[in-house]
Design an enzyme around this catalytic site. Structure first.
Site, PDB file in Angstrom:
ATOM      1  N   LYS A 190      -3.479   6.289   8.579  1.00  0.00           N
ATOM      2  CA  LYS A 190      -4.228   6.882   7.445  1.00  0.00           C
ATOM      3  C   LYS A 190      -4.892   8.019   8.059  1.00  0.00           C
ATOM      4  O   LYS A 190      -5.953   8.100   8.857  1.00  0.00           O
ATOM      5  CB  LYS A 190      -5.514   5.809   7.191  1.00  0.00           C
ATOM      6  CG  LYS A 190      -6.432   6.231   6.035  1.00  0.00           C
ATOM      7  CD  LYS A 190      -7.310   4.863   5.885  1.00  0.00           C
ATOM      8  CE  LYS A 190      -8.582   5.229   4.904  1.00  0.00           C
ATOM      9  NZ  LYS A 190      -8.155   5.432   3.589  1.00  0.00           N
TER      10      LYS A 190
ATOM     11  N   ARG B  33       1.026  -1.138  -0.108  1.00  0.00           N
ATOM     12  CA  ARG B  33       0.066   0.003   0.066  1.00  0.00           C
ATOM     13  C   ARG B  33       0.992   1.217  -0.029  1.00  0.00           C
ATOM     14  O   ARG B  33       1.319   1.938   1.109  1.00  0.00           O
ATOM     15  CB  ARG B  33      -0.973   0.163   1.183  1.00  0.00           C
ATOM     16  CG  ARG B  33      -1.712   1.172   1.347  1.00  0.00           C
ATOM     17  CD  ARG B  33      -2.673   0.918   2.630  1.00  0.00           C
ATOM     18  NE  ARG B  33      -3.483   2.215   2.700  1.00  0.00           N
ATOM     19  CZ  ARG B  33      -3.129   3.380   3.422  1.00  0.00           C
ATOM     20  NH1 ARG B  33      -1.912   3.356   3.870  1.00  0.00           N
ATOM     21  NH2 ARG B  33      -4.133   4.330   3.797  1.00  0.00           N
TER      22      ARG B  33
ATOM     23  N   SER C 235     -13.010  -2.620   0.800  1.00  0.00           N
ATOM     24  CA  SER C 235     -13.239  -1.905   2.215  1.00  0.00           C
ATOM     25  C   SER C 235     -14.754  -1.592   1.940  1.00  0.00           C
ATOM     26  O   SER C 235     -14.899  -0.726   1.114  1.00  0.00           O
ATOM     27  CB  SER C 235     -12.242  -0.523   2.233  1.00  0.00           C
ATOM     28  OG  SER C 235     -10.842  -0.814   2.200  1.00  0.00           O
TER      29      SER C 235
HETATM   30  C1  LIG Z   1      -5.416   1.494   5.758  1.00  0.00           C
HETATM   31  C2  LIG Z   1      -6.476   1.791   6.930  1.00  0.00           C
HETATM   32  N1  LIG Z   1      -7.892   1.818   6.603  1.00  0.00           N
HETATM   33  C3  LIG Z   1      -8.282   2.112   7.992  1.00  0.00           C
HETATM   34  S1  LIG Z   1      -7.428   2.299   9.021  1.00  0.00           S
HETATM   35  C4  LIG Z   1      -5.806   2.268   8.118  1.00  0.00           C
HETATM   36  C5  LIG Z   1      -4.715   2.324   8.802  1.00  0.00           C
HETATM   37  C6  LIG Z   1      -4.165   1.127   9.551  1.00  0.00           C
HETATM   38  O1  LIG Z   1      -3.051   1.485  10.105  1.00  0.00           O
HETATM   39  P1  LIG Z   1      -2.455   0.941  11.561  1.00  0.00           P
HETATM   40  O2  LIG Z   1      -2.585  -0.672  11.765  1.00  0.00           O
HETATM   41  O3  LIG Z   1      -0.985   1.470  11.727  1.00  0.00           O
HETATM   42  O4  LIG Z   1      -3.404   1.564  12.654  1.00  0.00           O
HETATM   43  C1  LIG Z   2      -7.802   0.915   3.529  1.00  0.00           C
HETATM   44  C2  LIG Z   2      -7.896  -0.623   3.698  1.00  0.00           C
HETATM   45  C3  LIG Z   2      -8.861  -1.156   4.525  1.00  0.00           C
HETATM   46  N1  LIG Z   2      -8.681  -2.545   4.610  1.00  0.00           N
HETATM   47  C4  LIG Z   2      -7.863  -3.102   4.215  1.00  0.00           C
HETATM   48  C5  LIG Z   2      -7.696  -4.786   4.266  1.00  0.00           C
HETATM   49  F1  LIG Z   2      -7.127  -4.944   5.696  1.00  0.00           F
HETATM   50  F2  LIG Z   2      -6.851  -5.386   3.336  1.00  0.00           F
HETATM   51  F3  LIG Z   2      -8.777  -5.246   4.169  1.00  0.00           F
HETATM   52  N2  LIG Z   2      -6.711  -2.835   3.355  1.00  0.00           N
HETATM   53  C6  LIG Z   2      -6.774  -1.279   3.284  1.00  0.00           C
HETATM   54  N3  LIG Z   2      -5.822  -0.708   2.424  1.00  0.00           N
END
Ligand SMILES: Cc1ncsc1CCOP(=O)(O)O
Ligand SMILES: C=C1C=NC(C(F)(F)F)=NC1=N
Ligand SMILES: [Mg+2]
Length: 221
Positions: free
Chosen positions: A145, A45, A116
């Site tokens: 994020k 990602r 998602s």
């Molecule tokens: C990609 C994404 N989508 C929802 S939260 C998130 C970030 C998750 O990152 P972390 O595991 O460091 O909280």
């Molecule tokens: C924004 C996101 C939310 N969920 C996931 C996953 F964990 F793969 F399902 N990946 C992403 N990049």
């Protein structure tokens, strides 16, 4: 690689997600260590401030894909369908702001498709359009994020499972080995993490602790 729901559930157990902006150390070393620790699936990602583009992005993707291949860990690409097809990734993950699931399904054939979703309606659409798994979150507060939606805890997961939705589901957002178990108990098939592994002193230990936490619940379930 078409994957049946049970196999998909096994892959989702400890789903590591990373891009170059998520780690201070060398991304290849971090991924190597995470796989050593027991992650079951990887998503590339490359997103957010300072992320790579074009040739540099493709080059890093190929390096990380090669590391996954050595350990037979499927390699998923977030957002970038063209890149996924170009390097023959094992699957893609899309959000609601990407192309629709049915358009992507047509492009990727039987590769893994993750979507998602943040509502029952989005979940039903994704399922109807051929998603192999759903990503839901943020489960807990996260700073990884910047534009994450409201923290949802276990409520949406519980709503989905109470509506008898059986599709493989992974939770994401602020997950660590300390808070992973309630998610599995509430019906998630796995946990997805970025910083808990990518920013750990020992990504291998962090992955191991997550793997143990998830499996301990599943064994007892
Ligand atoms: C990609 C994404 N989508 C929802 S939260 C998130 C970030 C998750 O990152 P972390 O595991 O460091 O909280
Ligand atoms: C924004 C996101 C939310 N969920 C996931 C996953 F964990 F793969 F399902 N990946 C992403 N990049
Ligand atoms: Mg997206």
């Amino acid at each position: 690689m078409a994957v049946n729901p049970q196999a998909m559930k096994n892959l989702l157990k400890v789903y590591f997600i990373m891009g170059s902006t998520n780690c201070h150390q060398n991304p290849e070393k971090v991924l190597q260590a995470a796989i050593q620790g027991g992650v079951t699936l990887f998503q590339f990602r490359e997103k957010g401030a300072g992320c790579l583009h074009g040739k540099e992005k493709e080059s890093l993707a190929k390096k990380l894909q090669a590391i996954c291949k050595e350990s037979r860990i499927p390699f998923i690409v977030n957002d970038d369908i063209e890149l996924a097809l170009k390097i023959n990734a094992d699957g893609v993950h899309i959000g609601q702001d990407d192309e629709t699931a049915d358009t992507v399904r047509r492009k990727i054939g039987s590769k893994i498709l993750g979507v998602s979703v943040h509502s029952m309606k989005e979940a039903e659409t994704a399922i109807r359009q051929g998603a192999d798994y759903l990503g839901i979150g943020p489960i807990y507060p996260t700073s990884t994020k910047a534009d994450a939606k409201a923290v949802q805890g276990l409520s949406f997961l519980t709503e989905l499972r109470s509506a008898d939705i059986k599709i493989p589901i992974v939770g994401i957002g602020g997950i660590t080995f300390e808070n992973a178990s309630p998610l599995i108990e509430a019906g998630a098939d796995g946990v997805s993490v970025i910083s808990a592994i990518s920013q750990a002193d020992s990504p291998e230990k962090a992955a191991e602790k997550l793997y143990d936490a998830v499996n301990k619940i599943m064994r007892n379930a």
